[in-house]
Design an enzyme around this catalytic site. Structure first.
Site, mmCIF file in Angstrom:
data_model
loop_
_atom_site.group_PDB
_atom_site.id
_atom_site.type_symbol
_atom_site.label_atom_id
_atom_site.label_comp_id
_atom_site.label_asym_id
_atom_site.label_seq_id
_atom_site.Cartn_x
_atom_site.Cartn_y
_atom_site.Cartn_z
ATOM 1 C CE LYS A 1 -1.800 4.650 6.656
ATOM 2 N NZ LYS A 1 -2.660 5.606 7.786
ATOM 3 C CD GLU B 1 -11.649 6.308 5.675
ATOM 4 O OE1 GLU B 1 -11.209 5.059 6.166
ATOM 5 O OE2 GLU B 1 -11.098 7.719 5.405
ATOM 6 N NE ARG C 1 -2.768 1.056 3.199
ATOM 7 C CZ ARG C 1 -3.709 1.165 5.253
ATOM 8 N NH1 ARG C 1 -4.461 0.862 4.335
ATOM 9 N NH2 ARG C 1 -1.931 1.345 5.993
HETATM 10 N N1 PXG Z 1 -9.321 5.390 7.426
HETATM 11 C C1 PXG Z 1 -8.060 6.021 7.873
HETATM 12 C C2 PXG Z 1 -8.309 7.685 6.963
HETATM 13 C C3 PXG Z 1 -6.837 5.676 8.393
HETATM 14 O O1 PXG Z 1 -6.261 6.846 8.469
HETATM 15 C C4 PXG Z 1 -7.229 3.696 8.374
HETATM 16 C C5 PXG Z 1 -8.657 3.919 7.531
HETATM 17 C C6 PXG Z 1 -7.234 1.621 8.897
HETATM 18 O O2 PXG Z 1 -7.255 1.818 7.641
HETATM 19 P P1 PXG Z 1 -5.929 0.099 8.658
HETATM 20 O O3 PXG Z 1 -4.820 -0.040 7.092
HETATM 21 O O4 PXG Z 1 -4.953 1.078 9.776
HETATM 22 O O5 PXG Z 1 -6.490 -0.862 8.938
HETATM 23 C C7 PXG Z 1 -6.212 4.222 8.744
HETATM 24 C C8 PXG Z 1 -5.462 3.908 9.566
HETATM 25 C C9 PXG Z 1 -2.334 6.943 13.712
HETATM 26 C C10 PXG Z 1 -1.974 5.615 12.599
HETATM 27 O O6 PXG Z 1 -0.805 7.260 14.509
HETATM 28 C C11 PXG Z 1 -3.506 6.282 11.978
HETATM 29 C C12 PXG Z 1 -3.585 4.432 11.217
HETATM 30 C C13 PXG Z 1 -3.105 4.100 11.708
HETATM 31 C C14 PXG Z 1 -2.024 3.714 12.430
HETATM 32 C C15 PXG Z 1 -1.590 4.292 13.210
HETATM 33 O O7 PXG Z 1 -3.044 7.875 13.758
HETATM 34 N N2 PXG Z 1 -4.663 5.505 10.261
#
Ligand code: PXG
Length: 299
Positions: free
Chosen positions: A153, A186, A54
Site C-alpha cells: 500500500k 479489483e 500490513r
Molecule cells: N484495494 C485498494 C487498491 C485499496 O486502496 C482496498 C482495496 C481495500 O482494502 P481495505 O484493507 O481497506 O479493506 C484499498 C483500500 C482513501 C482510502 O482514503 C483508500 C483505501 C482505504 C481507505 C481509504 O482513498 N483503500
C-alpha cells in the site's frame, strides 16, 4: 474542512495549520512511502492490529524502516483520535521515506516520518448502499507483481488515480482494474466479490488485488454463515453474468453494484447475500475493535 484537527507528526501533536512536511521529503518527491486507511466506529478502532501489521509489511517490502514499534504506532493512533475527541471516523497513517536530497536514493534520507491524521470520512452517498453503484472497466491496469507488488500500500497511487479519472469520465462511481493478463484484479480503492448460484467468488491476491482487510472480514463472515467462498481468477464475463456483485473496502465498507459496463446485475437491486454480508459487517464494526477511551489497566 472548517474544524482544525490535531495532527500527529513524529511524536508531536500539531495544529492542522502547523502540520507540515519538508518539500525534500521523498514521500513527496518520489511517492516513496506507505500508508494505511483505518476506520473507527463507536469508540473502537476496527482491526487495528491487522492494519498495523500490513503497514509494517508494506514498509518491509520497500526496505523502509519505521522508526517506532508497532505498539508505539498503536498508541499514536489512539492518542490522535483522543486529541480530536472523535468517536466515529477515519485514520490515515502515512509513513514517508523522510527528508533527503534530490536524487532517488533512499539511503540519503535520514529517518522516515510518521504522520497520523484522524478525521471523518464519507465516501459514497448513503443511497448507494440501498440502490447499488455503477461500475465501469478502466483501461489502466494494476501494476504487476514484477513492477511493484500490488500488495504494497504505497504512496504511489497514480495508476489508481488514472483509473478513477476514467471511471468518473464514464459517469460511474467506481472503476474495475484488470491485471496485465486481463483478469479482474479489483477496483481503484476496493476489492470485488461475485455471487453466482449461491457461491461467493473473489479474485486471489496474486491476481493483483490488495490483501484487503475488509475483504478478509467478509470472507470470514461468509464462511461463518456457511457459504462456499472461492478465491479464483475471473474475467469480465463472470462479473457481467453475476447474480450479485459487491465491493469491499475500509472507506466503502460493503457496497452493492447495480450496473457494470451497462449490464444490469441480477434484477438491479442489491441481492440477498450482499445484504446479509453488509448487515453482518455493520454489526461486527459496531461491536468489536480496540477501545479508544477506556482507561488502560495498570497492574
Ligand atoms: N484495494 C485498494 C487498491 C485499496 O486502496 C482496498 C482495496 C481495500 O482494502 P481495505 O484493507 O481497506 O479493506 C484499498 C483500500 C482513501 C482510502 O482514503 C483508500 C483505501 C482505504 C481507505 C481509504 O482513498 N483503500
Amino acid at each position: 474542512m472548517s474544524q482544525s484537527l490535531k495532527i500527529h507528526i513524529d511524536g508531536q501533536l500539531l495544529d492542522q495549520a502547523d502540520a507540515k512536511i519538508s518539500v525534500f521529503d521523498h514521500g513527496l518527491l518520489y511517492g516513496d512511502g506507505v500508508f494505511e486507511g483505518i476506520r473507527f466506529y463507536n469508540d473502537r478502532v476496527f482491526r487495528l492490529d491487522e492494519h498495523i501489521d500490513r503497514l509494517y509489511d508494506s514498509a518491509k517490502a520497500i526496505h523502509l524502516t519505521i522508526p517506532i514499534s508497532k505498539s508505539e504506532m498503536e498508541a499514536a493512533v489512539l492518542e490522535t483520535i483522543r486529541a480530536n475527541d472523535l468517536h466515529d471516523g477515519y485514520i490515515r497513517l502515512v509513513i514517508t521515506r523522510g527528508v533527503g536530497g534530490l536524487g532517488l536514493s533512499p539511503y540519503r534520507c535520514e529517518k522516515a516520518s510518521v504522520i497520523v491524521i484522524a478525521s471523518t470520512i464519507a465516501l459514497y452517498d448513503p443511497e448507494v448502499y440501498e440502490k447499488g453503484l455503477k461500475l465501469v472497466t478502466c483501461s489502466t491496469r494494476r501494476p504487476s507483481h514484477d513492477t511493484l507488488s500490488p500488495a504494497v500500500k504505497s504512496l504511489n497511487y497514480l495508476s489508481n488515480v488514472m483509473a478513477k479519472i476514467e471511471a468518473i469520465a464514464g459517469d460511474a462511481d467506481e472503476g474495475v482494474m484488470l491485471n496485465a493478463a486481463g483478469y479482474v484484479a479489483e477496483c481503484t480503492g476496493d476489492n470485488i466479490f461475485v455471487v453466482k448460484n449461491g457461491i461467493i467468488y473473489t479474485p486471489p491476491v496474486h491476481a493483483g488485488a490488495l490483501n484487503g482487510i475488509t475483504r478478509k472480514v467478509v470472507i470470514e463472515l461468509a464462511r461463518a454463515r456457511g457459504y462456499e467462498l472461492v478465491e479464483t481468477e475471473m474475467s469480465r464475463y463472470e462479473l457481467y453474468t453475476a447474480d450479485e456483485l459487491f465491493l469491499t473496502g475500509t472507506a466503502a465498507e460493503v457496497v452493492p453494484v447495480r450496473v457494470y459496463d451497462e449490464r444490469v446485475i441480477g434484477n438491479g437491486d442489491p441481492g440477498p447475500i450482499t445484504r446479509q454480508l453488509l448487515a453482518g459487517f455493520v454489526e461486527i464494526t459496531q461491536s468489536t475493535g480496540t477501545p479508544i477511551y477506556e482507561a488502560a489497566v495498570v497492574s
